[in-house]
Write a protein that holds these residues in place. Sequence first.
Motif, PDB file in Angstrom:
ATOM      1  N   GLY A   1       0.837  -1.201   0.000  1.00 54.86           N
ATOM      2  CA  GLY A   1       0.000   0.000   0.000  1.00 54.86           C
ATOM      3  C   GLY A   1       0.865   1.240   0.000  1.00 54.86           C
ATOM      4  O   GLY A   1       1.915   1.288  -0.621  1.00 54.86           O
ATOM      5  N   GLN A   2       0.419   2.236   0.723  1.00 56.86           N
ATOM      6  CA  GLN A   2       1.127   3.507   0.822  1.00 56.86           C
ATOM      7  C   GLN A   2       1.403   3.775   2.293  1.00 56.86           C
ATOM      8  O   GLN A   2       0.529   3.595   3.133  1.00 56.86           O
ATOM      9  CB  GLN A   2       0.267   4.625   0.229  1.00 56.86           C
ATOM     10  CG  GLN A   2       0.992   5.888  -0.059  1.00 56.86           C
ATOM     11  CD  GLN A   2       1.844   5.807  -1.316  1.00 56.86           C
ATOM     12  OE1 GLN A   2       1.790   4.880  -2.091  1.00 56.86           O
ATOM     13  NE2 GLN A   2       2.667   6.815  -1.523  1.00 56.86           N
ATOM     14  N   VAL A   3       2.624   4.195   2.605  1.00 59.89           N
ATOM     15  CA  VAL A   3       3.018   4.480   3.978  1.00 59.89           C
ATOM     16  C   VAL A   3       3.411   5.949   4.073  1.00 59.89           C
ATOM     17  O   VAL A   3       4.060   6.486   3.184  1.00 59.89           O
ATOM     18  CB  VAL A   3       4.189   3.573   4.414  1.00 59.89           C
ATOM     19  CG1 VAL A   3       4.671   3.924   5.803  1.00 59.89           C
ATOM     20  CG2 VAL A   3       3.771   2.115   4.361  1.00 59.89           C
ATOM     21  N   VAL A   4       3.009   6.581   5.173  1.00 55.84           N
ATOM     22  CA  VAL A   4       3.391   7.965   5.449  1.00 55.84           C
ATOM     23  C   VAL A   4       4.470   7.918   6.519  1.00 55.84           C
ATOM     24  O   VAL A   4       4.282   7.324   7.587  1.00 55.84           O
ATOM     25  CB  VAL A   4       2.172   8.795   5.921  1.00 55.84           C
ATOM     26  CG1 VAL A   4       2.604  10.201   6.293  1.00 55.84           C
ATOM     27  CG2 VAL A   4       1.093   8.809   4.854  1.00 55.84           C
ATOM     28  N   ILE A   5       5.602   8.534   6.216  1.00 53.41           N
ATOM     29  CA  ILE A   5       6.764   8.493   7.090  1.00 53.41           C
ATOM     30  C   ILE A   5       7.035   9.894   7.640  1.00 53.41           C
ATOM     31  O   ILE A   5       7.039  10.875   6.894  1.00 53.41           O
ATOM     32  CB  ILE A   5       7.988   7.980   6.313  1.00 53.41           C
ATOM     33  CG1 ILE A   5       7.704   6.545   5.834  1.00 53.41           C
ATOM     34  CG2 ILE A   5       9.254   8.051   7.150  1.00 53.41           C
ATOM     35  CD1 ILE A   5       8.691   6.020   4.841  1.00 53.41           C
ATOM     36  N   VAL A   6       7.258   9.964   8.951  1.00 51.31           N
ATOM     37  CA  VAL A   6       7.621  11.209   9.624  1.00 51.31           C
ATOM     38  C   VAL A   6       8.881  10.921  10.429  1.00 51.31           C
ATOM     39  O   VAL A   6       8.930   9.940  11.190  1.00 51.31           O
ATOM     40  CB  VAL A   6       6.481  11.710  10.547  1.00 51.31           C
ATOM     41  CG1 VAL A   6       6.943  12.883  11.398  1.00 51.31           C
ATOM     42  CG2 VAL A   6       5.262  12.094   9.722  1.00 51.31           C
ATOM     43  N   ASP A   7       9.890  11.736  10.266  1.00 54.63           N
ATOM     44  CA  ASP A   7      11.157  11.579  10.979  1.00 54.63           C
ATOM     45  C   ASP A   7      11.759  10.188  10.749  1.00 54.63           C
ATOM     46  O   ASP A   7      12.207   9.529  11.690  1.00 54.63           O
ATOM     47  CB  ASP A   7      10.969  11.868  12.478  1.00 54.63           C
ATOM     48  CG  ASP A   7      12.289  12.018  13.215  1.00 54.63           C
ATOM     49  OD1 ASP A   7      13.294  12.380  12.577  1.00 54.63           O
ATOM     50  OD2 ASP A   7      12.317  11.737  14.430  1.00 54.63           O
TER      51      ASP A   7
END
Length: 118
Positions: free
Chosen positions: A30-36
Amino acid sequence: MAFDSYQLERITQVLKARKVPFLAKSMMGGQVVIVDDKMLLGLDQDKNTKENRLMARIGEEAFSEAIKKPGCRLMDFTGRPMKGFVYVYPEGFDLDTDLEHWIDLALAFNPKAKKSKK
């Protein structure tokens, strides 16, 4: 790769409004949202029901309360439960306030999360 691009747009709008730097990346089917450099949220599709779902990395402390929320289920991506992660099905994030709740939980845990090995 199955995920709902509309839901990704909703997430990105919230993060942009809050001035949170992030990266959206294709992975885990799927799609992953990455922060830091750490997974914050993800979007994919349940292989059995074909429902779109949100994956949220909320940490173990928030888990016991979060799992009681509508649409929230234990995340078992690998066939066994993943500590600190949940799946949220559409009834749990259709409303903007509900989606923001999951984003807030994930953002609160993000500074405590360990970065993945490269």
